[in-house]
Design an enzyme around this catalytic site. Structure first.
Site, PDB file in Angstrom:
ATOM      1  N   LEU A 535       3.682 -11.990 -18.279  1.00  7.36           N
ATOM      2  CA  LEU A 535       3.675 -12.857 -17.106  1.00  7.36           C
ATOM      3  C   LEU A 535       4.990 -12.757 -16.331  1.00  7.36           C
ATOM      4  CD1 LEU A 535       2.102 -16.283 -16.756  1.00  7.36           C
ATOM      5  CD2 LEU A 535       4.520 -16.097 -16.217  1.00  7.36           C
ATOM      6  N   GLN A 538       5.350  -9.730 -14.165  1.00  2.00           N
ATOM      7  CA  GLN A 538       4.590  -9.806 -12.927  1.00  2.00           C
ATOM      8  C   GLN A 538       5.157 -10.834 -11.957  1.00  2.00           C
ATOM      9  OE1 GLN A 538       2.536  -7.499 -12.485  1.00  2.00           O
ATOM     10  NE2 GLN A 538       1.887  -8.098 -10.437  1.00  2.00           N
ATOM     11  N   GLU A 539       5.713 -11.901 -12.494  1.00  2.01           N
ATOM     12  CA  GLU A 539       6.223 -12.972 -11.639  1.00  2.01           C
ATOM     13  C   GLU A 539       7.530 -12.606 -10.945  1.00  2.01           C
ATOM     14  OE1 GLU A 539       5.351 -15.841 -10.529  1.00  2.01           O
ATOM     15  OE2 GLU A 539       3.513 -16.282 -11.602  1.00  2.01           O
ATOM     16  N   SER A 540       8.521 -12.175 -11.713  1.00  2.35           N
ATOM     17  CA  SER A 540       9.872 -12.033 -11.159  1.00  2.35           C
ATOM     18  C   SER A 540      10.522 -10.693 -11.426  1.00  2.35           C
ATOM     19  CB  SER A 540      10.780 -13.129 -11.739  1.00  2.35           C
ATOM     20  OG  SER A 540      10.988 -12.900 -13.129  1.00  2.35           O
ATOM     21  N   TYR A 644      -3.213 -10.133 -10.069  1.00  2.00           N
ATOM     22  CA  TYR A 644      -2.230 -10.744 -10.965  1.00  2.00           C
ATOM     23  C   TYR A 644      -2.772 -10.870 -12.380  1.00  2.00           C
ATOM     24  CZ  TYR A 644       0.874 -14.532 -12.660  1.00  2.00           C
ATOM     25  OH  TYR A 644       1.745 -15.304 -13.379  1.00  2.00           O
TER      26      TYR A 644
END
Length: 689
Positions: A535, A538-540, A644
């Site tokens: 996660l 993918q997020e940051s 996502y």
């Protein structure tokens, strides 16, 4: 953590760091400072700091302070600032409307081969196009290396038309590909029309495509080519489709049919049930078959995005109408929803023939997408069961799966596992040689990119970096990625390593920074560290100060309100400033993810969707038939969330392999089928933000 925030992958525009000496070692900058030309400018202030000069110039650009920019440009050049080219670019771009060709030529010669040279050429080509200065445009355009601006492409075809060259196909294709209203593509279309190379049918196709994309300004601009009255009618059909449909009693010309079709498709976005009734009662018969097919397909798409069961039948009605006359070509995005509706159809059993037909109707380029190769292969497998050509269909299916199984992505993983061969990871490439490392370490573009990122100008640094990796081979990309990894610029490390084709370094592509902290925070509340890593990647992209356009912050991209609510929920003392603190961000992000995961019964796919789009949406998306989780994920209505979820699950499987944990297959990550919640399950947490 919300679909509306558009996670930034660590590409914030303007940071707050002000001291070059702290964030970027001077040794890094001096390596390429000698490339600054020595020019006669006023001497800089005695206390001038190179970082301050650049940051002040960026702020002056934001304020459009022309005098300040001019002074800082002179100062940056006089102090041989390694980023002087950026300061000069900002200064010149700020007054581009008044600039003349000799200034641009001098700039290009001074900063030849750099990103800003090509970026300014892009800006200048747009300006020359607006000026209709085709002599200078024609001379400059071949030097535009990136050639990634759609409006510039449209402008470039205008002088070709004026010269009488046959570029009809390229011109129409460029105009149809236009996404936003702009002068260049509008001029190209007008020139095509003036030279009798653009037919009304082409214009109506553009209007329909703009309507599907919800681009009313683009539609009106195209309609203007047909006259003011048509443009006004198109505007009315967009703004008041229900009223427009009752305006006239009959269709007297093709223009009327196109306008009514437009009104039907616009109304379907807000009232699909009424449009279905209108088509059945009147318009299916009143419209030409091709436009009736378009109207049915557009309606079906709206219902497919709403996960309504009637979508598949409506796509079938579109097929039947399309066979009655001259067939109309449906765009790839609409056909993609035809596939998704067919996968969900008949209570989750799927209409596999419809899947194949929709994929076969896509453009050749779209058919190469791993998603459609995978679903077509699955469709052929299903159809083989009841076909006399079963062996041939199964062989074709296997061939397709074999073709994508090596791809390091969601559908590559699924294909490999469907073949009974869990994906084998590529061997680690040979170690980089000192010469390979030195080549990128001395590369001016990479050094400028790292320097820009170090002082908080991440957007500029990312663009400089991406320009510098154009055309590099695998070994050069690996070396550049390693340079970014060594500097802990993780987004450039990952994104650069992702570009290699033959030599693949999984440790670069899936780094595990903050490993001790991530593992500790995850395990203390019962989360799988691989899922958390998947996660965060993918997020940051592991950028500590990543900040999205709507305010999500930190490694786990927490929204301020979510962070505050979660802190209160778990009893953690909290203030807004702590959202960017690594340990606090990890603690709150993990806690929220665990709450979301528990709320959806442990489904990682639904938890990822909830983390991105908010928990309320996946609760609605699970209504309807019980679906294989891969089919459920493919049917997520929001493109960002759909992509996502697949990437988070795929990332997690690779991290599980790297960390030696469980759940190393994508199927184990997908888990049980998704459907309505069990009546005996614990009640949903309605307070969950």
């Amino acid at each position: 953590m919300r679909v509306t925030k558009t996670a930034v992958r660590g590409e914030s525009v303007y940071g707050c760091a002000r001291r070059w000496q702290v964030l970027a070692p001077l040794a890094l900058l001096s390596a390429f400072a000698t490339s600054i030309p020595t020019l006669a400018f006023a001497a800089p202030a005695a206390s001038a700091d190179p970082a301050t000069t650049v940051l002040d110039a960026r702020e002056a650009l934001r304020k459009r302070d022309r005098n300040r920019l001019a002074a800082l440009r002179a100062q940056a050049l006089a102090e041989t600032n390694p980023l002087a080219l950026w300061v000069e670019y900002w200064e010149l771009s700020n007054r581009l409307g008044e600039a003349q060709q000799p200034e641009l030529t001098a700039f290009a010669e001074r900063w030849s081969g750099s990103y800003v040279e090509d970026r300014l050429r892009n800006d200048w080509l747009l300006e020359l196009g607006r000026r209709r200065d085709w002599a200078n445009f024609t001379a400059e355009f071949p030097r535009f290396r990136m050639n990634d601006d759609r409006q510039v492409t449209c402008y470039s075809l205008v002088p070709e038309l004026i010269a009488g060259r046959d570029i009809k196909a390229a011109g129409i294709a460029a105009w149809l590909a236009q996404k936003e209203e702009d002068d260049g593509c509008a001029l190209l279309a007008a020139t095509l029309l003036d030279t009798r190379q653009l037919a009304p049918a082409d214009i109506w196709k553009k209007i329909r495509l703009a309507a599907e994309a919800n681009k009313p300004r683009v539609a009106r601009q195209a309609a203007g080519l047909l006259g003011r009255d048509v443009a006004a009618s198109v505007g009315e059909a967009f703004e008041s489709p229900a009223r427009f449909l009752t305006k006239k009693p009959s269709i007297s010309a093709r223009t009327d049919a196109e306008l009514y079709t437009l009104a039907l498709t616009r109304l379907a976005a807000s009232d699909s049930e009424s449009v279905a009734g209108l088509l059945v009662d009147r318009w299916e018969k009143a419209l030409p078959p091709d436009l009736a097919a378009w109207a049915w397909a557009s309606l079906a798409r709206q219902n497919a995005q709403k996960l309504q069961p009637e979508a598949a039948d409506q796509f079938l009605r579109a097929e039947r109408a399309n066979r009655k006359g001259k067939e109309i070509e449906l765009p790839d995005d609409l056909l993609a929803w035809k596939v998704r509706a067919a996968l969900r159809a008949d209570g989750g059993k799927g209409r596999w023939q419809q899947v194949v037909q929709a994929i076969d109707a896509m453009s050749p380029a779209e058919q190469k997408d791993a998603a459609w190769i995978y679903w077509k292969a699955r469709a052929l497998q299903a159809l083989a069961k009841d076909s006399q050509e079963g062996e041939s269909l199964r062989a074709s299916s296997r061939e397709m799966l074999v073709a994508i199984a090596p791809q390091l992505n969601f559908y590559g993983q699924l294909a490999a596992e469907d073949l009974g061969q869990p994906q084998a990871l590529p061997p680690k490439p040979a170690a980089l040689t000192p010469a390979e490392r030195e080549a990128v370490a001395n590369h001016p573009g990479f050094n400028r990119a790292l320097a820009l990122i170090a002082i908080g100008l991440r957007s500029e640094g990312v663009r400089e970096w991406n320009f510098s990796i154009r055309g590099l081979g695998d070994r050069e990309l690996l070396a550049a990625a390693q340079l970014a990894c060594d500097r802990e610029v993780w987004d450039r490390c990952i994104n650069t390593s992702d570009r290699t084709r033959a030599e693949i370094d999984m440790e670069q592509r899936f780094p595990a920074p903050h490993r001790q902290e991530v593992a500790a925070r995850a395990k203390e509340i019962g989360l799988d560290p691989a899922f958390v890593y998947g996660l965060i990647r993918q997020e940051s992209r592991f950028i500590m100060d990543a900040r999205s356009g709507v305010g999500a912050s930190g490694l786990m991209q927490l929204m301020p309100a979510t962070a505050k609510w979660t802190a209160k929920k778990i009893g953690l003392p909290y203030s807004p400033a702590l959202i960017a603190d690594r340990d606090t961000n990890l603690r709150l992000g993990n806690a929220y993810l665990k709450l979301v995961l528990d709320d959806v019964g442990g489904s990682q796919a639904m938890a990822a969707a909830a983390y991105n789009a908010g928990p309320g949406r996946p609760r609605k998306w699970r209504d309807g038939p019980v679906l294989e989780t891969a089919i459920w994920a493919e049917n997520i209505p929001f493109a960002e969330t759909r992509d996502y979820v697949k990437k988070v699950l795929s990332n997690s499987a690779y991290y599980a392999l790297a960390l030696g944990g469980k759940g190393t297959t994508i199927r184990s990550r997908l888990g049980r089928p998704v459907g309505p919640p069990d009546p005996n399950a614990p009640p949903l947490d309605k307070e969950l933000p």
